[in-house]
Scaffold this motif. Structure first.
Motif, PDB file in Angstrom:
ATOM      1  N   GLY A   1     -47.011   4.173  -8.850  1.00 26.43           N
ATOM      2  CA  GLY A   1     -48.158   3.605  -8.151  1.00 26.43           C
ATOM      3  C   GLY A   1     -49.444   3.888  -8.903  1.00 26.43           C
ATOM      4  O   GLY A   1     -49.498   4.688  -9.845  1.00 26.43           O
ATOM      5  N   THR A   2     -50.492   3.215  -8.475  1.00 26.76           N
ATOM      6  CA  THR A   2     -51.793   3.373  -9.120  1.00 26.76           C
ATOM      7  C   THR A   2     -52.901   3.040  -8.131  1.00 26.76           C
ATOM      8  O   THR A   2     -52.707   2.234  -7.221  1.00 26.76           O
ATOM      9  CB  THR A   2     -51.913   2.467 -10.367  1.00 26.76           C
ATOM     10  OG1 THR A   2     -53.277   2.440 -10.799  1.00 26.76           O
ATOM     11  CG2 THR A   2     -51.441   1.048 -10.102  1.00 26.76           C
ATOM     12  N   PHE A   3     -54.052   3.691  -8.306  1.00 27.30           N
ATOM     13  CA  PHE A   3     -55.242   3.237  -7.592  1.00 27.30           C
ATOM     14  C   PHE A   3     -55.636   1.873  -8.154  1.00 27.30           C
ATOM     15  O   PHE A   3     -55.219   1.467  -9.239  1.00 27.30           O
ATOM     16  CB  PHE A   3     -56.408   4.216  -7.808  1.00 27.30           C
ATOM     17  CG  PHE A   3     -56.232   5.553  -7.131  1.00 27.30           C
ATOM     18  CD1 PHE A   3     -55.724   5.648  -5.846  1.00 27.30           C
ATOM     19  CD2 PHE A   3     -56.612   6.722  -7.785  1.00 27.30           C
ATOM     20  CE1 PHE A   3     -55.588   6.885  -5.217  1.00 27.30           C
ATOM     21  CE2 PHE A   3     -56.487   7.964  -7.167  1.00 27.30           C
ATOM     22  CZ  PHE A   3     -55.966   8.044  -5.881  1.00 27.30           C
ATOM     23  N   GLY A   4     -56.512   1.199  -7.445  1.00 26.68           N
ATOM     24  CA  GLY A   4     -56.995  -0.116  -7.882  1.00 26.68           C
ATOM     25  C   GLY A   4     -56.374  -1.216  -7.037  1.00 26.68           C
ATOM     26  O   GLY A   4     -55.146  -1.287  -6.913  1.00 26.68           O
ATOM     27  N   ALA A   5     -57.239  -2.036  -6.445  1.00 27.23           N
ATOM     28  CA  ALA A   5     -56.743  -3.173  -5.667  1.00 27.23           C
ATOM     29  C   ALA A   5     -56.100  -4.180  -6.607  1.00 27.23           C
ATOM     30  O   ALA A   5     -56.359  -4.192  -7.813  1.00 27.23           O
ATOM     31  CB  ALA A   5     -57.890  -3.807  -4.898  1.00 27.23           C
TER      32      ALA A   5
END
Ligand code: FEO
Length: 392
Positions: free
Chosen positions: A166-170
């Protein structure tokens, strides 16, 4: 809603309003809560989304399956950013059965008071048929909570991986990655890993080994893009971070009360720049727009082999934001780093010595006793060039 394949529909949402993830980590680029439908003779929903998105979420689901019922809700992970709408979905779909593992059951009861008859417990490598395809479950404890599991849709080589990868960022537009998506998200993926999963390097390694036995063609994580074209890069980055592997370079993390320790940090950054040493600098007390503070420093601890911490002496100890950083390093079991401390004091220096004690507790290599200087920073009295020479 976005159709990912003949069977898989993305029904997640973007959160561009939340300021701090888990109340701690800044979200300058937002975050997505990913949820997926697998549509076959039976319909399975993989995880839900954060509360507050009920209308958008159910709109996405309806767009994908109309008024068909959802047969199963697979709960890969109980953290509320994915589980908040469990009660809501149980109410919306009265025949829906939750597929979850035994460790999830008490959390389902505790968070949502879910009756046991609405839960079907699944075990390691167990498979549940949806008619033309099947879901197989693999436990991935501590990636990121003890109940975490991943779900593999064998017929499509698709792993629903929970927080892993997973990653931050929309994710605006099509959630499926392009060739350049990994590079766009790389820094936010590192920051997500460092902040959220960074304590669990060994469990991530165990999960990676387990997943390596699967023929994976698509990764559907709970945050960020769906990975198809960049699987190798994404897995390699998670592998590297969970082994605590780093490049030569310096992460300067400082906190300052009246700007003297900050000035020394800036001077060090300029000296490293002139020496051509890769570095990053973070104000641990920084909360101005765009500043990543503690989260940025943690990200770069997973990038560089040298940690430099600046803290003034405060109450005969370490200035609290810098001490929080040291505790965050301990919590993440950071190892194999070089270390240097500096900071100002007014009448008695204590911060540098105490920072060094933290570093010793993690078996860091101390690159000297550190630099403790009285009162104001001035270039002629505080030699940050000498410090840069030690670090290069
Ligand atoms: Fe995105 Fe650990 O929840």
């Amino acid at each position: 809603m976005k159709k990912i394949s003949e069977r898989i529909f993305y029904v997640g949402v973007n959160d561009d309003d939340k300021v701090m993830f888990e109340g701690l980590w800044p979200l300058p680029l937002g975050v997505s809560y990913n949820s997926y439908l697998v549509v076959d003779q039976k319909v399975a929903l993989i995880d839900t989304v954060e509360s507050g998105f009920e209308e958008e979420f159910i709109g996405n689901v309806n767009e994908a399956i109309g008024d068909r019922a959802i047969d199963y809700l697979v709960v890969n992970h109980m953290e509320p950013d994915h589980s908040s709408l469990i009660s809501y979905m149980l109410e919306m779909y009265p025949s829906l059965v939750i597929l979850a593992n035994a460790k999830t059951l008490p959390m389902l009861k505790g968070y949502h008071n879910v009756p046991e008859e609405r839960v079907q417990i699944v075990a390691e490598a167990e498979s549940v048929s949806l008619g033309g395809c099947s879901l197989r479950f693999y436990m991935a404890p501590m990636v990121h909570w003890p109940e975490t599991m991943v779900t593999f849709l064998e017929e499509e080589g698709t792993v629903f991986s929970g927080d892993a990868f997973g990653t931050f960022g929309a994710v605006d537009g099509n959630p499926v990655d392009d060739e350049d998506t990994f590079e766009i998200f790389r820094e936010e993926m590192m920051r997500y890993y460092a902040c959220i999963v960074g304590k669990y390097g060994n469990p991530v390694q165990t999960a990676l080994k387990k997943l390596s036995a699967l023929d994976i063609k698509r990764i559907c994580s709970t945050h960020g893009p769906v990975w198809e074209r960049n699987i190798q890069s994404v897995v390699a980055l998670y592998d590297k971070m969970s082994r605590y592997e780093v490049e030569r370079g310096v992460c300067i993390a400082y906190a300052s009360m009246y700007g003297n320790t900050a000035a020394a940090a800036d001077a060090l950054a300029m000296e490293l720049e002139s020496l051509g040493v890769p570095y990053a600098i973070h104000d641990l007390a920084g909360n101005n727009a765009g500043e990543l503070g503690l989260s940025g420093a943690l990200r770069d601890v997973f990038k560089y082999d040298t940690i430099v911490v600046g803290s003034p002496t405060y109450n005969n100890g370490i200035f609290p934001p810098a001490e929080t950083f040291m505790k965050a390093l301990q919590a993440r079991l950071i190892k194999g780093r070089r270390f240097y401390a500096f900071g100002s004091y007014t009448w008695a220096g204590a911060s540098v010595r105490q920072l060094n004690e933290y570093a010793k507790s993690m078996d860091f290599e101390l690159l000297g006793d550190g630099l403790s200087f009285p009162q104001a920073y001035r270039k002629d009295k505080v030699d940050m060039k000498a410090v840069a020479d030690i670090l290069k």
